[in-house]
Design an enzyme around this catalytic site. Structure first.
Site, mmCIF file in Angstrom:
data_model
loop_
_atom_site.group_PDB
_atom_site.id
_atom_site.type_symbol
_atom_site.label_atom_id
_atom_site.label_comp_id
_atom_site.label_asym_id
_atom_site.label_seq_id
_atom_site.Cartn_x
_atom_site.Cartn_y
_atom_site.Cartn_z
ATOM 1 N N LYS A 217 -6.272 -7.744 9.375
ATOM 2 C CA LYS A 217 -7.596 -6.914 9.255
ATOM 3 C C LYS A 217 -8.000 -6.894 7.740
ATOM 4 O O LYS A 217 -9.205 -6.963 7.536
ATOM 5 C CB LYS A 217 -7.175 -5.452 9.566
ATOM 6 C CG LYS A 217 -6.617 -5.419 11.090
ATOM 7 C CD LYS A 217 -6.580 -4.003 11.472
ATOM 8 C CE LYS A 217 -5.381 -3.445 10.788
ATOM 9 N NZ LYS A 217 -3.822 -4.092 11.104
ATOM 10 N N ARG B 30 4.389 -11.603 3.103
ATOM 11 C CA ARG B 30 3.175 -10.908 2.274
ATOM 12 C C ARG B 30 3.638 -10.770 0.814
ATOM 13 O O ARG B 30 4.702 -10.072 0.949
ATOM 14 C CB ARG B 30 2.453 -9.830 2.976
ATOM 15 C CG ARG B 30 1.562 -9.143 2.262
ATOM 16 C CD ARG B 30 0.582 -8.332 3.027
ATOM 17 N NE ARG B 30 1.268 -7.188 3.658
ATOM 18 C CZ ARG B 30 0.781 -6.260 4.481
ATOM 19 N NH1 ARG B 30 -0.686 -6.485 4.817
ATOM 20 N NH2 ARG B 30 1.264 -5.367 5.006
ATOM 21 N N ARG C 133 5.269 -4.956 -0.232
ATOM 22 C CA ARG C 133 5.089 -3.597 0.359
ATOM 23 C C ARG C 133 6.146 -2.962 0.737
ATOM 24 O O ARG C 133 7.104 -3.706 1.472
ATOM 25 C CB ARG C 133 3.965 -3.766 1.055
ATOM 26 C CG ARG C 133 2.580 -3.145 0.698
ATOM 27 C CD ARG C 133 1.519 -3.342 1.420
ATOM 28 N NE ARG C 133 1.567 -2.700 2.568
ATOM 29 C CZ ARG C 133 0.566 -2.536 3.548
ATOM 30 N NH1 ARG C 133 -0.738 -3.432 3.493
ATOM 31 N NH2 ARG C 133 0.824 -2.085 4.776
ATOM 32 N N ARG D 18 6.166 0.098 12.979
ATOM 33 C CA ARG D 18 4.666 0.161 12.636
ATOM 34 C C ARG D 18 4.213 -0.462 14.050
ATOM 35 O O ARG D 18 3.261 -0.030 14.505
ATOM 36 C CB ARG D 18 4.233 -0.535 11.511
ATOM 37 C CG ARG D 18 4.375 0.012 10.212
ATOM 38 C CD ARG D 18 4.523 -0.549 8.790
ATOM 39 N NE ARG D 18 3.266 -1.437 8.726
ATOM 40 C CZ ARG D 18 3.136 -2.425 8.047
ATOM 41 N NH1 ARG D 18 4.141 -3.046 7.459
ATOM 42 N NH2 ARG D 18 2.009 -3.035 7.791
ATOM 43 N N ARG E 275 -7.050 5.236 14.132
ATOM 44 C CA ARG E 275 -5.788 4.699 14.614
ATOM 45 C C ARG E 275 -5.448 5.628 15.834
ATOM 46 O O ARG E 275 -4.195 5.351 16.284
ATOM 47 C CB ARG E 275 -4.772 4.594 13.542
ATOM 48 C CG ARG E 275 -4.682 3.371 12.827
ATOM 49 C CD ARG E 275 -3.952 3.711 11.484
ATOM 50 N NE ARG E 275 -2.930 2.584 11.454
ATOM 51 C CZ ARG E 275 -3.170 1.965 10.309
ATOM 52 N NH1 ARG E 275 -4.086 1.777 9.506
ATOM 53 N NH2 ARG E 275 -2.172 0.873 10.011
HETATM 54 P P1 AP5 Z 1 -3.357 -8.788 6.177
HETATM 55 O O1 AP5 Z 1 -4.520 -9.230 5.866
HETATM 56 O O2 AP5 Z 1 -2.741 -8.011 4.859
HETATM 57 O O3 AP5 Z 1 -3.235 -7.909 7.313
HETATM 58 P P2 AP5 Z 1 -3.275 -6.310 8.028
HETATM 59 O O4 AP5 Z 1 -3.864 -6.389 9.460
HETATM 60 O O5 AP5 Z 1 -4.574 -5.710 6.888
HETATM 61 O O6 AP5 Z 1 -2.107 -5.687 7.875
HETATM 62 P P3 AP5 Z 1 -1.541 -4.121 7.119
HETATM 63 O O7 AP5 Z 1 -0.289 -4.525 7.114
HETATM 64 O O8 AP5 Z 1 -2.072 -3.965 5.809
HETATM 65 O O9 AP5 Z 1 -2.042 -3.413 8.322
HETATM 66 P P4 AP5 Z 1 -1.612 -2.097 8.869
HETATM 67 O O10 AP5 Z 1 -2.471 -1.697 9.681
HETATM 68 O O11 AP5 Z 1 -0.071 -2.011 9.302
HETATM 69 O O12 AP5 Z 1 -1.209 -1.379 7.326
HETATM 70 P P5 AP5 Z 1 -2.381 -0.329 6.340
HETATM 71 O O13 AP5 Z 1 -2.247 -0.826 4.984
HETATM 72 O O14 AP5 Z 1 -3.551 -0.164 7.010
HETATM 73 O O15 AP5 Z 1 -2.579 -10.104 6.306
HETATM 74 C C1 AP5 Z 1 -1.132 -9.991 6.570
HETATM 75 C C2 AP5 Z 1 -0.285 -11.306 5.818
HETATM 76 O O16 AP5 Z 1 -0.601 -12.149 6.615
HETATM 77 C C3 AP5 Z 1 -0.933 -11.455 4.634
HETATM 78 O O17 AP5 Z 1 0.255 -11.905 3.856
HETATM 79 C C4 AP5 Z 1 -1.801 -12.640 4.720
HETATM 80 O O18 AP5 Z 1 -2.095 -13.497 3.754
HETATM 81 C C5 AP5 Z 1 -1.496 -13.083 6.037
HETATM 82 N N1 AP5 Z 1 -2.633 -13.836 6.746
HETATM 83 C C6 AP5 Z 1 -3.700 -13.113 7.021
HETATM 84 N N2 AP5 Z 1 -4.428 -14.078 7.933
HETATM 85 C C7 AP5 Z 1 -3.731 -14.901 8.247
HETATM 86 C C8 AP5 Z 1 -3.907 -16.292 9.028
HETATM 87 N N3 AP5 Z 1 -5.239 -16.336 9.899
HETATM 88 N N4 AP5 Z 1 -2.914 -17.217 9.059
HETATM 89 C C9 AP5 Z 1 -1.866 -16.750 8.313
HETATM 90 N N5 AP5 Z 1 -1.546 -15.848 7.666
HETATM 91 C C10 AP5 Z 1 -2.521 -14.992 7.652
HETATM 92 O O19 AP5 Z 1 -1.590 0.990 6.773
HETATM 93 C C11 AP5 Z 1 -0.437 1.026 5.907
HETATM 94 C C12 AP5 Z 1 0.206 2.500 6.287
HETATM 95 O O20 AP5 Z 1 -0.848 3.739 5.996
HETATM 96 C C13 AP5 Z 1 0.335 2.963 7.777
HETATM 97 O O21 AP5 Z 1 1.644 2.386 8.613
HETATM 98 C C14 AP5 Z 1 0.318 4.368 7.936
HETATM 99 O O22 AP5 Z 1 1.353 5.181 7.732
HETATM 100 C C15 AP5 Z 1 -0.752 4.546 6.838
HETATM 101 N N6 AP5 Z 1 -2.184 4.803 7.413
HETATM 102 C C16 AP5 Z 1 -3.044 3.768 7.077
HETATM 103 N N7 AP5 Z 1 -4.384 4.146 7.888
HETATM 104 C C17 AP5 Z 1 -4.052 5.125 8.507
HETATM 105 C C18 AP5 Z 1 -4.842 6.113 9.497
HETATM 106 N N8 AP5 Z 1 -6.199 5.731 9.914
HETATM 107 N N9 AP5 Z 1 -4.136 7.266 9.891
HETATM 108 C C19 AP5 Z 1 -2.936 7.267 9.711
HETATM 109 N N10 AP5 Z 1 -2.044 6.675 8.768
HETATM 110 C C20 AP5 Z 1 -2.731 5.641 8.409
#
Ligand code: AP5
Length: 223
Positions: free
Chosen positions: A18, A132, A165, A176, A93
């Site tokens: 994402k 990552r 991370r 997660r 979410r």
């Molecule tokens: P990446 O692009 O970083 O993936 P992502 O989907 O953004 O993953 P996240 O782990 O950031 O998502 P998340 O939703 O769990 O965490 P968030 O930070 O929002 O890609 C991942 C890896 O794959 C990278 O190494 C990249 O290089 C690689 N990659 C990408 N595309 C690829 C491809 N096509 N092929 C191969 N490799 C590839 O949230 C973290 C925490 O914050 C949550 O757990 C929660 O505690 C809190 N939080 C955040 N938002 C909320 C909310 N709205 N409500 C409540 N809690 C929240």
């Protein structure tokens, strides 16, 4: 060419890509990228009260309570009203968050135009998150195998040291995923019922995924 505001929600499990794709969507369609994960990590990094509260949930792979995330989102959305729209990465979410987003956009005369689901299987998610590396200064994201930085563990963009991370440990990744299934996956039905959901296969090179995603967004902008 987009002539009215375009609001895009990116849905998908942790590690679906994402963040990687949201940056490209924002640059291509001139949208504001709002990542609640990045905003929360900023608060944690600054040591604010909100950051302190959020960290305890994030480290365990739990969702941060809706009201805490809402305050942050409202501030961000209202600070940037003149833009052509937003790409929401990691929000909503929960159903409560989806309703709040509808209300906030309606106040601005806008709506969720397209919700894109990036579909990636669990084993790929675990492999992606296990490799990552993230830049704590500028937010750039790498993968040790598929998108390595030019110099091991140093950010290509700003030169800072890269980090793993805290929530990218395997047991937290599993948690997660389970939280995603319970609280966020049901939103697919909500957006499907409204006719705005686009399912995009998330496997393949990031450029290939982006080409599919951009087509889906263009389709949404013509509704
Ligand atoms: P990446 O692009 O970083 O993936 P992502 O989907 O953004 O993953 P996240 O782990 O950031 O998502 P998340 O939703 O769990 O965490 P968030 O930070 O929002 O890609 C991942 C890896 O794959 C990278 O190494 C990249 O290089 C690689 N990659 C990408 N595309 C690829 C491809 N096509 N092929 C191969 N490799 C590839 O949230 C973290 C925490 O914050 C949550 O757990 C929660 O505690 C809190 N939080 C955040 N938002 C909320 C909310 N709205 N409500 C409540 N809690 C929240």
């Amino acid at each position: 060419m987009v002539t009215r505001a375009l609001d895009v929600v990116l849905l998908g499990p942790p590690g679906a890509g994402k963040g990687t794709q949201a940056k490209r969507v924002a640059a291509t369609f001139n949208l504001l990228h709002i990542s609640t994960g990045d905003l929360l990590r900023e608060e944690v990094g600054k040591g604010t009260e909100l950051g302190g509260l959020a960290a305890s949930y994030m480290q365990k792979g739990e969702l941060v309570p809706d009201d805490l995330v809402a305050k942050m989102l409202v501030t961000r959305l209202h600070s940037q009203q003149s833009l052509a729209g937003c790409v929401f990465d990691g929000y909503p979410r929960t159903r409560v968050q989806a309703d709040l987003l509808d209300g906030l956009l309606a106040e601005l005369g806008r709506r969720v135009d397209v919700a894109v689901y990036l579909d990636v299987p669990d084993d790929e998610v675990v492999a992606r998150l296990g490799g990552r590396r993230s830049c704590p200064s500028c937010g750039a994201v790498y993968h040790v195998l598929t998108q390595p930085p030019a110099r091991d563990m140093w950010c290509d963009v700003c030169g800072s040291a890269l980090v793993v991370r805290e929530d990218d440990r395997e047991e937290v990744i599993r948690q997660r995923l389970s939280v995603y299934r319970a609280h966020t996956e049901p939103l697919l039905e909500l957006y499907e019922a409204r006719g705005v959901l686009k399912r995009v296969p998330g496997q393949g090179a990031p450029e290939e995924v982006f080409a599919r995603l951009a087509d889906a967004v263009r389709g949404g902008s013509q509704r």
